[in-house]
Scaffold this active site. Structure first.
Site, mmCIF file in Angstrom:
data_model
loop_
_atom_site.group_PDB
_atom_site.id
_atom_site.type_symbol
_atom_site.label_atom_id
_atom_site.label_comp_id
_atom_site.label_asym_id
_atom_site.label_seq_id
_atom_site.Cartn_x
_atom_site.Cartn_y
_atom_site.Cartn_z
ATOM 1 N N ARG A 195 15.932 -17.744 59.867
ATOM 2 C CA ARG A 195 16.965 -16.723 59.657
ATOM 3 C C ARG A 195 18.318 -17.144 60.226
ATOM 4 O O ARG A 195 19.333 -16.528 59.917
ATOM 5 C CB ARG A 195 16.510 -15.362 60.192
ATOM 6 C CG ARG A 195 16.236 -15.328 61.663
ATOM 7 C CD ARG A 195 15.607 -14.016 62.064
ATOM 8 N NE ARG A 195 16.509 -12.887 61.909
ATOM 9 C CZ ARG A 195 17.578 -12.673 62.664
ATOM 10 N NH1 ARG A 195 17.874 -13.513 63.628
ATOM 11 N NH2 ARG A 195 18.330 -11.617 62.453
ATOM 12 N N GLU B 108 -10.425 -25.222 72.635
ATOM 13 C CA GLU B 108 -10.070 -25.225 74.055
ATOM 14 C C GLU B 108 -8.807 -26.029 74.304
ATOM 15 O O GLU B 108 -8.247 -26.006 75.375
ATOM 16 C CB GLU B 108 -11.218 -25.815 74.883
ATOM 17 C CG GLU B 108 -12.428 -24.917 74.947
ATOM 18 C CD GLU B 108 -12.081 -23.505 75.404
ATOM 19 O OE1 GLU B 108 -11.568 -23.362 76.523
ATOM 20 O OE2 GLU B 108 -12.336 -22.561 74.635
ATOM 21 N N ASP C 100 22.815 -10.090 66.324
ATOM 22 C CA ASP C 100 21.467 -9.877 66.846
ATOM 23 C C ASP C 100 21.445 -9.517 68.307
ATOM 24 O O ASP C 100 22.269 -9.980 69.071
ATOM 25 C CB ASP C 100 20.676 -11.188 66.782
ATOM 26 C CG ASP C 100 20.262 -11.507 65.394
ATOM 27 O OD1 ASP C 100 20.317 -10.613 64.561
ATOM 28 O OD2 ASP C 100 19.878 -12.668 65.166
ATOM 29 N N PRO D 18 -0.008 -22.262 74.816
ATOM 30 C CA PRO D 18 0.392 -21.371 75.924
ATOM 31 C C PRO D 18 0.985 -22.151 77.096
ATOM 32 O O PRO D 18 1.590 -21.564 77.975
ATOM 33 C CB PRO D 18 -0.920 -20.701 76.350
ATOM 34 C CG PRO D 18 -1.936 -21.047 75.328
ATOM 35 C CD PRO D 18 -1.443 -22.197 74.517
HETATM 36 N N1 ADE Z 1 -1.679 -20.779 71.202
HETATM 37 C C1 ADE Z 1 -2.444 -19.858 71.802
HETATM 38 N N2 ADE Z 1 -1.709 -18.976 72.479
HETATM 39 C C2 ADE Z 1 -0.405 -19.349 72.313
HETATM 40 C C3 ADE Z 1 0.832 -18.845 72.780
HETATM 41 N N3 ADE Z 1 0.907 -17.775 73.564
HETATM 42 N N4 ADE Z 1 1.950 -19.487 72.411
HETATM 43 C C4 ADE Z 1 1.889 -20.587 71.642
HETATM 44 N N5 ADE Z 1 0.749 -21.118 71.181
HETATM 45 C C5 ADE Z 1 -0.391 -20.505 71.515
#
Ligand code: ADE
Length: 261
Positions: free
Chosen positions: A159, A121, A174, A94
């Site tokens: 793709r 974590e 696309d 994230p």
């Molecule tokens: N791992 C956990 N959440 C994620 C996300 N939103 N994007 C990429 N990897 C992740």
């Protein structure tokens, strides 16, 4: 293209790659996907991949050694031509840069990609600093691991590879390839439960149909993703359509306002 995925849940990749366009691309050797279990690169009896965080805190952290070893092993399996670029080593997290179509296009130009799926974590920061070359997030939400994000990125990349989409599809048309959303599509029946297909699509007038579609693209993007209109370089006709729809919106909203007291 060769893709290697490092994960503690290799089975999560079995099903998605066994169907449709993925399967065909693999069968035709347009792409090879190799999934590796990070646990296979541990040397203790319990195949430990994680440990407590230094400094305390909740959750566990991925240990660096098995991941470094797995990447090293993958690299030795690949014959890289002298002078050829090193493959990107992409961590799904994230905290990465936000994934979008241009990143998919950029990745699709490489001959080899390595993905690391994080968990728990987090991952020991030395992996991020000294091994990983790119960090990607698929959105501002937290998933339980990097497997689904890796699949999302791999799908978007595969793709785009030459020959993967049959001639019946085209990645060129696309949404997002030209920076805007797509026009609505309809198929038979022409009337479904009283909802009919727009007349123009049945007219056989290809110029009219093309114009209607260009209008829909602008109208939709303005309504749903006005940010994309700002970011995209538009042609003259598109600019005019934006002006037309914006002006008609203003007229609508001012005529629907309650008269002032
Ligand atoms: N791992 C956990 N959440 C994620 C996300 N939103 N994007 C990429 N990897 C992740």
């Amino acid at each position: 293209m060769r893709i290697d995925v490092l994960t503690i849940f290799p089975q999560m990749f079995d099903v998605p790659f066994s169907f449709g366009i993925f399967k065909r691309a693999i069968d035709q050797n347009l792409v090879s996907i190799n999934v590796h279990n990070i646990r296979d690169y541990t040397h203790d009896r319990h195949h430990t991949v994680d440990d407590y965080p230094y400094g305390g805190g909740s959750g566990m952290v991925f240990k660096p050694e098995p991941i470094f070893e797995a990447v090293e092993s993958v690299k030795t399996q690949v014959d890289r031509e002298p002078g050829a670029a090193e493959p990107p080593i992409i961590l799904l997290t994230p905290q990465g840069r936000l994934f979008h179509q241009q990143i998919a296009v950029e990745l699709s130009k490489h001959r080899h990609l390595i993905f690391i799926c994080g968990h728990y974590e987090g991952i020991d920061e030395r992996v991020v600093e000294h091994l990983v070359t790119d960090e990607i997030s698929i959105g501002d939400y937290v998933l339980t691991g990097g497997e689904l994000p890796a699949l999302v990125v791999i799908d978007a990349v595969i793709r785009l590879l030459p020959g993967v989409l049959g001639s019946e599809h085209s990645a060129q048309e696309d949404s997002y390839t030209n920076g805007l959303l797509e026009y609505p599509q309809y198929t038979r029946p022409a009337d479904f439960q009283g909802w009919s297909v727009p007349e123009v699509l049945l007219s056989g007038d290809h110029a009219q149909i093309a114009r209607w579609r260009r209008e829909q693209v602008i109208r939709r993007t303005l309504e749903r993703r006005p940010d994309l209109i700002k970011k995209t370089k538009l042609g003259r006709e598109e600019e005019q359509l934006v002006e037309k729809f914006t002006a008609s919106d203003k007229t609508k909203s001012s005529s629907s306002k309650e008269p002032e007291e």
